[in-house]
Motif scaffolding. Structure first.
Motif, short mmCIF file in Angstrom:
data_model
loop_
_atom_site.label_atom_id
_atom_site.label_comp_id
_atom_site.label_asym_id
_atom_site.label_seq_id
_atom_site.Cartn_x
_atom_site.Cartn_y
_atom_site.Cartn_z
N ARG A 73 0.84 -1.20 0.00
CA ARG A 73 0.00 0.00 0.00
C ARG A 73 0.87 1.25 0.00
O ARG A 73 0.61 2.20 -0.73
CB ARG A 73 -0.93 -0.02 1.21
N THR A 74 1.93 1.23 0.81
CA THR A 74 2.85 2.36 0.88
C THR A 74 3.55 2.54 -0.48
O THR A 74 3.71 3.65 -0.96
CB THR A 74 3.89 2.14 1.99
N ARG A 75 3.93 1.44 -1.09
CA ARG A 75 4.60 1.50 -2.39
C ARG A 75 3.65 2.06 -3.46
O ARG A 75 4.07 2.83 -4.32
CB ARG A 75 5.07 0.10 -2.78
N ASP A 76 2.37 1.72 -3.39
CA ASP A 76 1.40 2.25 -4.34
C ASP A 76 1.23 3.75 -4.15
O ASP A 76 1.15 4.49 -5.13
CB ASP A 76 0.06 1.53 -4.17
N ARG A 77 1.20 4.21 -2.90
CA ARG A 77 1.13 5.66 -2.64
C ARG A 77 2.35 6.36 -3.20
O ARG A 77 2.25 7.45 -3.79
CB ARG A 77 1.03 5.93 -1.13
N ALA A 78 3.52 5.76 -3.03
CA ALA A 78 4.76 6.36 -3.56
C ALA A 78 4.71 6.42 -5.08
O ALA A 78 5.13 7.42 -5.67
CB ALA A 78 5.97 5.56 -3.09
N ARG A 79 4.17 5.39 -5.72
CA ARG A 79 4.05 5.37 -7.18
C ARG A 79 3.17 6.53 -7.65
O ARG A 79 3.51 7.24 -8.59
CB ARG A 79 3.46 4.04 -7.63
N LYS A 80 2.06 6.74 -6.96
CA LYS A 80 1.16 7.85 -7.31
C LYS A 80 1.83 9.19 -7.07
O LYS A 80 1.67 10.13 -7.86
CB LYS A 80 -0.15 7.75 -6.52
N LEU A 81 2.60 9.29 -6.00
CA LEU A 81 3.31 10.52 -5.69
C LEU A 81 4.37 10.82 -6.75
O LEU A 81 4.54 11.97 -7.17
CB LEU A 81 3.93 10.43 -4.30
N ILE A 82 5.07 9.79 -7.20
CA ILE A 82 6.07 9.96 -8.26
C ILE A 82 5.39 10.49 -9.53
O ILE A 82 5.93 11.37 -10.21
CB ILE A 82 6.83 8.65 -8.52
N SER A 83 4.21 10.00 -9.81
CA SER A 83 3.46 10.50 -10.97
C SER A 83 3.14 11.99 -10.82
O SER A 83 3.25 12.77 -11.77
CB SER A 83 2.18 9.68 -11.12
N LYS A 84 2.77 12.41 -9.60
CA LYS A 84 2.48 13.82 -9.36
C LYS A 84 3.75 14.66 -9.44
O LYS A 84 3.72 15.80 -9.91
CB LYS A 84 1.82 14.00 -7.99
N ILE A 85 4.87 14.11 -8.99
CA ILE A 85 6.15 14.81 -9.10
C ILE A 85 6.51 14.99 -10.57
O ILE A 85 6.94 16.06 -11.00
CB ILE A 85 7.25 14.07 -8.32
N ASP A 86 6.32 13.93 -11.37
CA ASP A 86 6.60 14.02 -12.80
C ASP A 86 5.74 15.09 -13.46
O ASP A 86 6.21 15.84 -14.32
CB ASP A 86 6.38 12.67 -13.48
N ALA A 87 4.47 15.18 -13.05
CA ALA A 87 3.57 16.20 -13.59
C ALA A 87 4.06 17.60 -13.19
O ALA A 87 4.02 18.54 -14.00
CB ALA A 87 2.14 15.97 -13.11
N ALA A 88 4.55 17.75 -11.96
CA ALA A 88 5.07 19.04 -11.51
C ALA A 88 6.32 19.41 -12.30
O ALA A 88 6.50 20.58 -12.69
CB ALA A 88 5.37 19.00 -10.01
#
Length: 138
Positions: A73-88
């Protein structure tokens, strides 16, 4: 054009918003955060691969399974966060970083410092959250 940041640089309201130094500061901050998340993700993956042992005790097995579930679950949250960082990072490239998606107004430096992936100003975020609470079905 390459921008070199002074070692102790912090964005300030006294300088033009999203000047070259501020953009480079946030680019480095986002890249560093992304790298840290990827490193943690690799560690999680290694840990999960090691955890192939079957626990003989039922309680130990259940506990190990809960730990694995939490890590995934933590890894999935990190994956989503990385996607948001890439968008930023993409917004930094196209010149829209630091501006509210709703109003087009600058997002405060304090907010960007605390949440570098922010896409809404505090006011727009609060409106959005109020609307969510109002329209949420309980």
């Amino acid at each position: 054009m390459t921008v070199t940041l002074p070692p102790d640089y912090r964005p300030s309201d006294d300088e033009p918003f999203m000047n070259d130094l501020q953009r480079e500061y946030f680019r480095q901050k986002l890249l560093s955060w992304r790298q840290e998340l990827l490193r943690e993700s690799e560690e999680t993956l290694e840990h999960l691969q090691e955890g192939g042992l079957q626990e003989p005790d039922l309680a130990d097995r259940a506990s190990a399974e809960m730990d694995r579930t939490l890590e995934l679950r933590t890894r999935d949250r990190a994956r989503k966060l990385i996607s948001k960082i890439d968008a930023a990072l993409e917004r930094l490239t196209n010149g829209t970083y630091g501006y509210c998606e709703e109003t087009g107004e600058p997002i405060t430096l304090r907010r960007l410092e605390a949440r570098p992936i922010a896409t809404l100003s505090i006011e727009a975020q609060e409106r959005h959250e109020r609307m969510e609470r109002t329209h949420r079905s309980d």
